[in-house]
Design a protein around this motif. Sequence first.
Motif, PDB file in Angstrom:
ATOM      1  N   UNK A  27      14.325  16.442   0.158  1.00 27.10           N
ATOM      2  CA  UNK A  27      14.315  15.906  -0.984  1.00 27.10           C
ATOM      3  C   UNK A  27      15.767  15.011  -1.104  1.00 27.10           C
ATOM      4  N   UNK A  28      16.914  15.797  -0.999  1.00 31.37           N
ATOM      5  CA  UNK A  28      18.123  15.194  -1.147  1.00 31.37           C
ATOM      6  C   UNK A  28      18.372  13.770  -0.020  1.00 31.37           C
ATOM      7  N   UNK A  29      17.763  14.247   1.067  1.00 36.16           N
ATOM      8  CA  UNK A  29      18.113  13.324   2.222  1.00 36.16           C
ATOM      9  C   UNK A  29      17.155  12.064   1.844  1.00 36.16           C
ATOM     10  N   UNK A  80       5.215  10.085   3.522  1.00 31.59           N
ATOM     11  CA  UNK A  80       5.758  11.482   2.762  1.00 31.59           C
ATOM     12  C   UNK A  80       4.805  12.559   3.005  1.00 31.59           C
ATOM     13  N   UNK A  81       5.359  13.564   3.366  1.00 32.98           N
ATOM     14  CA  UNK A  81       4.369  14.923   3.310  1.00 32.98           C
ATOM     15  C   UNK A  81       5.163  15.859   1.871  1.00 32.98           C
ATOM     16  N   UNK A  82       4.196  15.623   0.754  1.00 33.95           N
ATOM     17  CA  UNK A  82       4.702  16.196  -0.336  1.00 33.95           C
ATOM     18  C   UNK A  82       4.850  17.411  -0.587  1.00 33.95           C
ATOM     19  N   UNK A  83       4.840  18.175   0.464  1.00 34.23           N
ATOM     20  CA  UNK A  83       5.136  19.770   0.531  1.00 34.23           C
ATOM     21  C   UNK A  83       6.565  19.858   1.113  1.00 34.23           C
ATOM     22  N   UNK A  84       7.595  19.323   0.698  1.00 33.58           N
ATOM     23  CA  UNK A  84       8.900  19.518   1.378  1.00 33.58           C
ATOM     24  C   UNK A  84       9.660  20.149   0.266  1.00 33.58           C
ATOM     25  N   UNK A  85      10.321  20.775   0.462  1.00 32.84           N
ATOM     26  CA  UNK A  85       9.963  22.284   1.396  1.00 32.84           C
ATOM     27  C   UNK A  85       8.643  22.737   0.767  1.00 32.84           C
ATOM     28  N   UNK A  86       8.544  22.471  -0.507  1.00 37.46           N
ATOM     29  CA  UNK A  86       7.509  23.002  -0.999  1.00 37.46           C
ATOM     30  C   UNK A  86       6.512  21.966  -2.064  1.00 37.46           C
ATOM     31  N   UNK A  87       5.577  22.567  -2.711  1.00 40.63           N
ATOM     32  CA  UNK A  87       4.709  21.246  -3.293  1.00 40.63           C
ATOM     33  C   UNK A  87       5.649  20.929  -4.783  1.00 40.63           C
ATOM     34  N   UNK A  88       6.303  22.040  -5.289  1.00 36.96           N
ATOM     35  CA  UNK A  88       7.534  21.481  -6.400  1.00 36.96           C
ATOM     36  C   UNK A  88       8.357  20.554  -5.790  1.00 36.96           C
ATOM     37  N   UNK A  89       9.118  20.623  -4.751  1.00 40.34           N
ATOM     38  CA  UNK A  89       9.929  19.694  -4.397  1.00 40.34           C
ATOM     39  C   UNK A  89       9.147  18.302  -4.234  1.00 40.34           C
ATOM     40  N   UNK A  90       8.100  18.358  -3.535  1.00 46.17           N
ATOM     41  CA  UNK A  90       7.298  17.334  -3.317  1.00 46.17           C
ATOM     42  C   UNK A  90       6.994  16.495  -4.499  1.00 46.17           C
TER      43      UNK A  90
END
Length: 120
Positions: free
Chosen positions: A39-41, A56-66
């Motif tokens: 997310x930061x990058x 975008x894979x919205x599960x990075x690194x998990x769904x909440x981060x996405x």
Amino acid sequence: MTQNSPRVAVVDADRRVQQSIAEVLRVAGVEVIGTAGDVRTAMELVTSTQPTVLLLDPRLPDIDAGRALLSGLALGWPDLRLVLMGWTDERDGVAAELTFVSKTAPPEEFVAATMAACNC
């Protein structure tokens, strides 16, 4: 590339997926301006390069981060076009109206979704 070609960034936690999708797009003549794996990058990439389309894979690194990334992008860059990707289309309520491409899709589907997202 034409004047209307999108400037694309690819965001996925797996570097191999980032590289594969970026190469598929480049071979098709799409300008890939960068990749990110967290997310930061991803936010730094969008801020510094101003892409037209973000795959975008919205599960990075998990769904909440996405979800947090999607919310931040919607607020900060409302004109940014998003194409979601994953192994399955299980979005858990994340941006159901957005285009989805399976990571197992043929290369031309990534190109078609990218071009459709920006109406290019």
